[in-house]
Design an enzyme around this catalytic site. Structure first.
Site, PDB file in Angstrom:
ATOM      1  CG  HIS A 164      -5.767  -2.074   8.678  1.00  0.00           C
ATOM      2  ND1 HIS A 164      -5.884  -0.953   9.317  1.00  0.00           N
ATOM      3  CD2 HIS A 164      -4.403  -2.392   8.708  1.00  0.00           C
ATOM      4  CE1 HIS A 164      -4.845  -0.476   9.507  1.00  0.00           C
ATOM      5  NE2 HIS A 164      -3.726  -1.163   9.309  1.00  0.00           N
ATOM      6  CG  ASN A 223      -8.897  -1.517  12.012  1.00  0.00           C
ATOM      7  OD1 ASN A 223      -7.707  -2.149  11.368  1.00  0.00           O
ATOM      8  ND2 ASN A 223      -9.556  -0.663  11.195  1.00  0.00           N
ATOM      9  CG  ASP A 259      -0.284  -0.269   2.434  1.00  0.00           C
ATOM     10  OD1 ASP A 259       1.181  -0.318   2.565  1.00  0.00           O
ATOM     11  OD2 ASP A 259      -1.006  -0.565   3.614  1.00  0.00           O
ATOM     12  CD  GLU A 275      -8.575   1.072   7.783  1.00  0.00           C
ATOM     13  OE1 GLU A 275      -8.701  -0.087   8.752  1.00  0.00           O
ATOM     14  OE2 GLU A 275      -7.879   1.866   7.867  1.00  0.00           O
TER      15      GLU A 275
HETATM   16  C1  GLP Z   1      -0.574   0.376   8.688  1.00  0.00           C
HETATM   17  C2  GLP Z   1      -0.061  -0.360   7.329  1.00  0.00           C
HETATM   18  C3  GLP Z   1      -0.490  -1.885   7.405  1.00  0.00           C
HETATM   19  C4  GLP Z   1       0.409  -2.185   8.612  1.00  0.00           C
HETATM   20  C5  GLP Z   1      -0.423  -1.733   9.917  1.00  0.00           C
HETATM   21  C6  GLP Z   1       0.228  -1.964  11.354  1.00  0.00           C
HETATM   22  O1  GLP Z   1      -1.688   1.192   8.512  1.00  0.00           O
HETATM   23  N1  GLP Z   1      -0.893   0.130   6.186  1.00  0.00           N
HETATM   24  O2  GLP Z   1       0.083  -2.372   6.165  1.00  0.00           O
HETATM   25  O3  GLP Z   1       0.343  -3.696   8.718  1.00  0.00           O
HETATM   26  O4  GLP Z   1      -0.669  -0.464   9.817  1.00  0.00           O
HETATM   27  O5  GLP Z   1       1.304  -1.223  11.464  1.00  0.00           O
HETATM   28  P1  GLP Z   1       2.301  -1.444  12.763  1.00  0.00           P
HETATM   29  O6  GLP Z   1       3.215  -2.724  12.159  1.00  0.00           O
HETATM   30  O7  GLP Z   1       3.168  -0.352  12.915  1.00  0.00           O
HETATM   31  O8  GLP Z   1       1.628  -1.685  14.068  1.00  0.00           O
END
Ligand code: GLP
Length: 241
Positions: free
Chosen positions: A138, A136, A67, A143
């Protein structure tokens, strides 16, 4: 969906890096789907060490990131392109032309998503996808409520995700509200999927995910229940809370 519990985030990182190395050593021109966020950082630290030791090469690897934010300044540290360059790509021998990340500089995000999906599908599907998980549920920026049939698309970032990601920005107002993300069906096309979950902040969602017996779109990560080679690497803190 299998579960492997590790002592700490470093061990999670080492395990996932070893899987990436094994994949690249088995098939040099493998296609990888890669994540951003804080969770994969130990994976990238480990794989860089393996590269420096001569244990793995990205010379023929092709990567697709999950993404990218829309409307983020080109030089912002949290632009996922910059994140990936800083934390992985500038430190291994990947060819710049084999790096794929949705282009945040586009003035046509829908067109960019279509181009991205088409380019990805031409690879025949990734050999390995590594994912993080949002609080959440995702995956990528898919989402809750995103159809499992989704392909790469423009999405609105959930308010709770904006809050969670605000720690990387000066303040919440600066977090982009839109992103381009591979869809759930794009992600499921990978031959093998590893989902990483570490730390207390992932405890609630991880337990919820493990309790599900069937995939449902209200928890995007449950899509992994539809895949026959998906594994969760979690650390003890994420399990015990
Ligand atoms: C972000 C990314 C995700 C990622 C998630 C968790 O929003 N778009 O791909 O897995 O949040 O992030 P973190 O590893 O910092 O908890």
């Amino acid at each position: 969906m299998r579960l492997k519990i590790c002592d700490n985030p470093q061990q999670v990182g080492y395990l996932a890096a070893a899987d990436i190395a094994l994949q690249l050593n088995t098939k040099k021109n493998s296609t990888l789907i890669l994540p951003t966020g804080s969770t994969p950082l130990p994976v990238y630290e480990s794989i860089i060490k393996m590269y420096k030791n001569g244990d793995v090469s990205f010379g023929d690897a092709v990567t697709f990131n999950l993404d990218e934010y829309i409307g983020i300044a080109e030089d912002h540290a949290e632009r996922y392109y910059n994140f990936m360059m800083r934390n992985l790509f500038s430190k291994v021998d990947i060819k710049p032309e084999n790096i794929n990340i949705p282009d945040s500089r586009t003035d046509d995000p829908d067109g960019e998503c279509k181009r991205y999906e088409e380019k990805y599908r031409k690879t025949g599907g990734a050999d390995l996808a590594v994912l993080g998980i949002g609080q959440n549920g995702h995956i990528g920026f898919n989402e809750p409520g995103t159809p499992f049939s989704s392909v790469t698309h423009v999405t609105s970032i959930a308010e709770s995700t904006v809050k969670a990601n605000s720690r990387f920005f000066d303040n919440e107002a600066q977090v982009p509200k839109k992103a381009m993300t591979m869809g759930i069906s794009t992600i499921l096309s990978a031959k093998k999927i590893i989902l990483l979950a570490t730390g207390k902040s992932k405890h609630d969602i991880l337990i919820k995910l493990l309790q599900q017996t069937s995939a449902n779109e209200s928890i995007p990560a449950t899509a992994l229940l539809l895949h026959d080679d998906a594994v969760i690497y979690a650390d003890r803190e994420a399990i015990t809370g």
